[in-house]
Design a protein around this motif. Structure first.
Motif, PDB file in Angstrom:
ATOM      1  N   LYS A   1       0.794  -1.172   0.047  1.00 22.09           N
ATOM      2  CA  LYS A   1      -0.067   0.014  -0.141  1.00 22.09           C
ATOM      3  C   LYS A   1       0.740   1.321   0.266  1.00 22.09           C
ATOM      4  CE  LYS A   1      -4.009   2.349   2.573  1.00 22.09           C
ATOM      5  NZ  LYS A   1      -3.163   3.448   2.870  1.00 22.09           N
ATOM      6  N   LYS A   2       0.789   2.082  -1.233  1.00 22.75           N
ATOM      7  CA  LYS A   2       1.473   3.259  -1.365  1.00 22.75           C
ATOM      8  C   LYS A   2       0.463   4.229  -1.974  1.00 22.75           C
ATOM      9  CE  LYS A   2       6.116   1.026  -2.024  1.00 22.75           C
ATOM     10  NZ  LYS A   2       7.255   0.737  -3.071  1.00 22.75           N
ATOM     11  N   PHE A   3      -0.669   4.282  -1.234  1.00 16.77           N
ATOM     12  CA  PHE A   3      -1.472   5.080  -1.641  1.00 16.77           C
ATOM     13  C   PHE A   3      -2.452   5.446  -0.584  1.00 16.77           C
ATOM     14  CE2 PHE A   3      -2.892   0.669  -2.461  1.00 16.77           C
ATOM     15  CZ  PHE A   3      -4.357   0.655  -2.019  1.00 16.77           C
ATOM     16  N   SER A   4      -3.491   6.237  -0.775  1.00 19.72           N
ATOM     17  CA  SER A   4      -4.718   6.382  -0.083  1.00 19.72           C
ATOM     18  C   SER A   4      -6.104   6.355  -0.991  1.00 19.72           C
ATOM     19  CB  SER A   4      -4.634   7.667   0.785  1.00 19.72           C
ATOM     20  OG  SER A   4      -4.558   8.688  -0.116  1.00 19.72           O
ATOM     21  N   LEU A   5      -7.081   5.680  -0.316  1.00 21.33           N
ATOM     22  CA  LEU A   5      -8.319   5.619  -1.205  1.00 21.33           C
ATOM     23  C   LEU A   5      -8.922   6.979  -0.969  1.00 21.33           C
ATOM     24  CD1 LEU A   5     -10.452   2.530  -1.507  1.00 21.33           C
ATOM     25  CD2 LEU A   5     -11.600   4.759  -1.671  1.00 21.33           C
TER      26      LEU A   5
ATOM     27  N   MET B   1     -17.038  -7.792  -6.283  1.00 26.45           N
ATOM     28  CA  MET B   1     -15.991  -8.009  -7.542  1.00 26.45           C
ATOM     29  C   MET B   1     -15.502  -6.960  -8.320  1.00 26.45           C
ATOM     30  SD  MET B   1     -13.785 -10.332  -7.688  1.00 26.45           S
ATOM     31  CE  MET B   1     -12.564 -10.870  -8.927  1.00 26.45           C
ATOM     32  N   ALA B   2     -16.810  -6.029  -8.527  1.00 27.30           N
ATOM     33  CA  ALA B   2     -16.725  -4.814  -9.463  1.00 27.30           C
ATOM     34  C   ALA B   2     -15.726  -3.930  -8.674  1.00 27.30           C
ATOM     35  CB  ALA B   2     -17.870  -4.378  -9.978  1.00 27.30           C
ATOM     36  N   GLY B   3     -15.897  -3.611  -7.353  1.00 26.74           N
ATOM     37  CA  GLY B   3     -15.423  -2.890  -6.607  1.00 26.74           C
ATOM     38  C   GLY B   3     -13.975  -3.331  -6.507  1.00 26.74           C
ATOM     39  N   LEU B   4     -13.557  -4.351  -6.324  1.00 31.49           N
ATOM     40  CA  LEU B   4     -12.286  -5.037  -6.033  1.00 31.49           C
ATOM     41  C   LEU B   4     -11.478  -4.616  -7.463  1.00 31.49           C
ATOM     42  CD1 LEU B   4     -12.868  -8.401  -3.969  1.00 31.49           C
ATOM     43  CD2 LEU B   4     -12.015  -6.043  -3.137  1.00 31.49           C
ATOM     44  N   LYS B   5     -12.182  -5.079  -8.436  1.00 28.72           N
ATOM     45  CA  LYS B   5     -11.497  -4.779  -9.636  1.00 28.72           C
ATOM     46  C   LYS B   5     -11.047  -3.590  -9.944  1.00 28.72           C
ATOM     47  CE  LYS B   5     -12.918  -9.073 -12.088  1.00 28.72           C
ATOM     48  NZ  LYS B   5     -13.740  -9.384 -13.392  1.00 28.72           N
ATOM     49  N   ALA B   6     -11.987  -2.691  -9.473  1.00 29.59           N
ATOM     50  CA  ALA B   6     -11.824  -1.171  -9.725  1.00 29.59           C
ATOM     51  C   ALA B   6     -10.525  -0.619  -8.910  1.00 29.59           C
ATOM     52  CB  ALA B   6     -12.989  -0.359  -9.238  1.00 29.59           C
ATOM     53  N   LEU B   7     -10.399  -1.293  -7.663  1.00 26.77           N
ATOM     54  CA  LEU B   7      -9.154  -0.811  -6.669  1.00 26.77           C
ATOM     55  C   LEU B   7      -7.909  -1.377  -7.442  1.00 26.77           C
ATOM     56  CD1 LEU B   7      -7.891   0.187  -4.325  1.00 26.77           C
ATOM     57  CD2 LEU B   7      -8.459  -2.008  -3.066  1.00 26.77           C
ATOM     58  N   VAL B   8      -7.795  -2.570  -8.099  1.00 27.35           N
ATOM     59  CA  VAL B   8      -6.783  -3.176  -8.689  1.00 27.35           C
ATOM     60  C   VAL B   8      -6.732  -2.290  -9.933  1.00 27.35           C
ATOM     61  CG1 VAL B   8      -6.142  -5.050 -10.027  1.00 27.35           C
ATOM     62  CG2 VAL B   8      -7.151  -5.459  -7.895  1.00 27.35           C
ATOM     63  N   SER B   9      -7.437  -1.759 -10.729  1.00 23.79           N
ATOM     64  CA  SER B   9      -7.283  -1.017 -11.896  1.00 23.79           C
ATOM     65  C   SER B   9      -6.776   0.452 -11.685  1.00 23.79           C
ATOM     66  CB  SER B   9      -8.801  -0.917 -12.604  1.00 23.79           C
ATOM     67  OG  SER B   9      -9.094  -1.940 -13.252  1.00 23.79           O
ATOM     68  N   ALA B  10      -7.079   0.927 -10.457  1.00 22.39           N
ATOM     69  CA  ALA B  10      -6.613   2.136  -9.857  1.00 22.39           C
ATOM     70  C   ALA B  10      -5.070   1.914  -9.634  1.00 22.39           C
ATOM     71  CB  ALA B  10      -7.317   2.755  -9.159  1.00 22.39           C
ATOM     72  N   TYR B  11      -4.932   0.864  -8.844  1.00 27.10           N
ATOM     73  CA  TYR B  11      -3.502   0.674  -8.361  1.00 27.10           C
ATOM     74  C   TYR B  11      -2.660   0.238  -9.487  1.00 27.10           C
ATOM     75  CZ  TYR B  11       0.259  -1.860  -6.000  1.00 27.10           C
ATOM     76  OH  TYR B  11       1.478  -2.512  -5.476  1.00 27.10           O
ATOM     77  N   ASN B  12      -2.964  -0.290 -10.653  1.00 36.48           N
ATOM     78  CA  ASN B  12      -1.931  -0.487 -11.628  1.00 36.48           C
ATOM     79  C   ASN B  12      -1.932   0.674 -12.393  1.00 36.48           C
ATOM     80  OD1 ASN B  12      -1.631  -3.441 -11.157  1.00 36.48           O
ATOM     81  ND2 ASN B  12      -3.487  -3.750 -12.169  1.00 36.48           N
ATOM     82  N   LEU B  13      -2.823   1.742 -12.570  1.00 30.81           N
ATOM     83  CA  LEU B  13      -2.748   2.893 -13.447  1.00 30.81           C
ATOM     84  C   LEU B  13      -2.059   3.655 -12.605  1.00 30.81           C
ATOM     85  CD1 LEU B  13      -6.454   3.181 -14.639  1.00 30.81           C
ATOM     86  CD2 LEU B  13      -4.328   2.815 -15.914  1.00 30.81           C
ATOM     87  N   LEU B  14      -1.926   3.833 -11.247  1.00 29.93           N
ATOM     88  CA  LEU B  14      -1.071   4.541 -10.337  1.00 29.93           C
ATOM     89  C   LEU B  14       0.310   4.071 -10.391  1.00 29.93           C
ATOM     90  CD1 LEU B  14      -1.142   7.163  -8.234  1.00 29.93           C
ATOM     91  CD2 LEU B  14      -1.479   5.270  -6.517  1.00 29.93           C
ATOM     92  N   SER B  15       0.589   2.880 -10.568  1.00 28.19           N
ATOM     93  CA  SER B  15       1.871   2.284 -10.612  1.00 28.19           C
ATOM     94  C   SER B  15       2.366   2.695 -11.893  1.00 28.19           C
ATOM     95  CB  SER B  15       1.794   0.927 -10.548  1.00 28.19           C
ATOM     96  OG  SER B  15       1.458   0.405  -9.184  1.00 28.19           O
ATOM     97  N   ALA B  16       1.701   2.613 -12.996  1.00 28.04           N
ATOM     98  CA  ALA B  16       2.068   3.212 -14.238  1.00 28.04           C
ATOM     99  C   ALA B  16       2.328   4.633 -14.566  1.00 28.04           C
ATOM    100  CB  ALA B  16       1.277   2.432 -15.279  1.00 28.04           C
ATOM    101  N   SER B  17       1.769   5.207 -13.615  1.00 30.17           N
ATOM    102  CA  SER B  17       1.933   6.957 -13.972  1.00 30.17           C
ATOM    103  C   SER B  17       3.193   7.450 -13.521  1.00 30.17           C
ATOM    104  CB  SER B  17       0.621   7.614 -13.231  1.00 30.17           C
ATOM    105  OG  SER B  17       0.700   7.273 -11.793  1.00 30.17           O
TER     106      SER B  17
END
Length: 558
Positions: free
Chosen positions: A497-501, A542-558
């Motif tokens: 966890k290197k983010f805040s929701l 599951m949609a919520g968990l996938k959204a969190l994973v998507s945001a995590y990955n997009l943050l990692s790529a930014s």
């Protein structure tokens, strides 16, 4: 045009009307409409309509609500004659519809015309002859005004003789000084009054005086001056219906008609979509819908404009231009980002306020009132913006993106349209949204998860998940006040966890099938970087968990 070419042209003379009244008038009532599609419009077609096509077109005009329809020039050809006969003999003319026939002031043509009308219940006989100085000099070989007036009078006298041959037909007589637009006003008045003297109209049985801008020579205000001058100087004005028939040579046929109505005219002749000689006749669709947009009931029904356009294009073999007012394919479409954003806000505000009166930026009329759908209003190319893309995803596909997500999604899809140098279809926009923001699975992916909704003393949720990150499979666990919070704690326990929701939204997808739920999560990373991700799944959890994973990955790529 080169300077030396301009010297051959002269300004059109102004009308001496110092106390003109029309600028202070407003259009508040509908005129009498007469469609001339089947004659004036048909004669301008590269391939004239067949009898069957004219029958279909006539029936469409009746459905629209026209009560006066010019059906042809029956003395001009057997096709024109036979079409009128078929309408009469097959009882195709409704009792409340009057057919109009056109005829020149020539004896054999007049007799043929009256023969064609036998059996009609009501009809308008439209007599005309050319009157302008240009026509008198060139077409009639320097004919005098007296000679031209004599032609009109003799034609009117013969019609008067022929009227008793149609005892069961309610006849209205109409006269046009063809080329009124460039005929001397005093001569136009003189010749029209001479015809009135022959026909002796009454207040109960009025003459129609049609004053055609056969060629549009001047600005619309000059046309209005001509109409007002004529109306004010015509003797027994109460026994005449003043009719307009504008063409579009200068591109101002609609304006000339509207100002002509302000100047005192009672009736309008024109065609659907402006078909006619040269640049066309008046577009009745535009004038009528202009009136509708100001709350005036015209009696004409264009609520299914797409079907009307389809019949028109199929029977005339012409195409309605994409930018034709109201009826063109693109007239309710916004590509510009700022326009799209304003339109979306307008629709949202209208729904929220339950507004009585129409008011959406950039849309003068509600497209649904013309049978047009909202789906085509906003389309995406390289000039588009965040609001338009969000509109498409919402209206077309049922994804209601959070407002603060619009810029991120809009910028990415805008760049794609710019890269491809073309418009993106709604399905391409959805595909791009999924490719860039939905269920993003690298560098982290969610392989499996299990929730325990009765964990802890306070009824918290425990999340046990199996993830893959950078190719490594790991099992993580965490407890929180809900599935999303538990998964965040699981990532925290694993040192990931290197983010805040910051924000979380979810909704059912409108019209969804196998993917019925959508979730959106915004994360804030190091250096205050904000990123949205989305998840779509048949399970809202599951949609919520996938959204969190998507945001995590997009943050990692930014």
């Amino acid at each position: 045009m080169k300077p030396e070419s301009i010297r051959k042209y002269r300004p059109f003379p102004a009308v001496d009307l110092k106390d003109r009244q029309w600028p202070d008038q407003v259009i508040s009532a509908t005129p009498i409409w007469c469609s001339v599609d089947l004659r004036d419009g048909n004669q301008a077609l590269p391939t004239p309509m067949t009898v069957e096509e004219k029958l279909e077109y006539f029936e469409m005009l009746v459905r629209i609500g026209f009560k006066q329809i010019e059906v042809g020039f029956p003395s001009a050809s057997d096709t024109e004659f036979n079409f009128l006969r078929r309408l009469i003999e097959e009882n195709r003319i409704p009792d409340d519809v009057t057919v109009q026939v056109l005829v020149q002031a020539r004896e054999h043509l007049l007799r043929r015309t009256f023969a064609a009308l036998h059996g009609a219940k009501q009809a308008i006989v439209h007599l005309y002859n050319s009157t302008s100085p240009l026509q008198r000099r060139i077409t009639f070989n320097d004919a005098s005004q007296e000679k031209i007036k004599k032609i009109a009078i003799e034609g009117a006298e013969l019609i008067k003789e022929l009227v008793p041959t149609l005892p069961d037909c309610d006849l209205t007589l109409q006269y046009s000084p063809e080329s009124f637009s460039d005929t001397e006003l005093d001569f136009s008045l003189e010749i029209c009054e001479a015809v009135m003297d022959v026909w002796q109209p009454t207040e109960e049985n009025k003459i129609i005086l049609n004053l055609p801008a056969t060629v549009e020579w001047a600005t619309p205000n000059v046309h209005a001056d001509q109409i007002e001058w004529f109306c004010r100087n015509l003797k027994e004005r109460n026994k005449a219906i003043i009719s307009l028939h504008t063409h579009n040579d200068r591109g101002t046929g609609v304006a000339a008609t509207e100002l002509g109505l302000m100047a005192g005219a009672d009736r309008v002749e024109g065609t659907l979509f402006g078909n006619g000689e040269r640049t066309g006749n008046l577009d009745i669709v535009t004038v009528a819908l202009n009136m509708n947009s100001h709350g005036i009931d015209t009696g004409l029904d264009f609520s299914d404009l797409s079907t009307i356009r389809e019949v028109y294009e199929r029977t005339t073999h012409l195409v309605v231009p994409e930018r034709q007012p109201y009826s063109g394919e693109l007239v309710f479409t916004a590509f510009s980002g700022s326009h799209q954003d304003a339109i979306k806000k307008g629709f949202d505000r209208r729904q929220k306020d339950k507004a009585e009166f129409w008011g959406v930026p950039y849309l003068t009329i509600d497209p649904q009132d013309l049978g047009r759908s909202y789906e085509a209003i906003i389309r995406i190319n390289s000039q588009s913006g965040k609001g338009g893309i969000a509109y498409i995803l919402d209206r077309e596909h049922g994804y209601d993106l959070p407002k603060t997500m619009h810029p991120q999604v809009g910028t990415r899809i805008y760049a794609l349209a710019d890269e491809q140098s073309r418009e993106l279809t709604p399905n391409e926009i959805k595909d791009a949204f999924f490719d860039f923001f939905v269920n993003v699975s690298a560098p982290m992916s969610l392989i499996d998860y299990e929730l325990d909704h009765h964990a802890g003393e306070r009824g918290e949720v425990a999340c046990h998940a199996e993830i893959s990150i950078n190719g490594e499979t790991r099992k993580i666990s965490g407890i929180g006040n809900g599935p999303i919070n538990a998964f965040v704690h699981a990532l925290d326990q694993a040192g990931l966890k290197k983010f805040s929701l910051v924000d979380y939204r979810s909704h059912a997808v409108r019209g969804g099938s196998d993917a019925d739920s959508a979730a959106y999560i915004q994360l804030q990373g190091e250096e205050q970087k904000l990123v949205w991700g989305a998840g779509v799944d048949s399970s809202i959890e599951m949609a919520g968990l996938k959204a969190l994973v998507s945001a995590y990955n997009l943050l990692s790529a930014s």
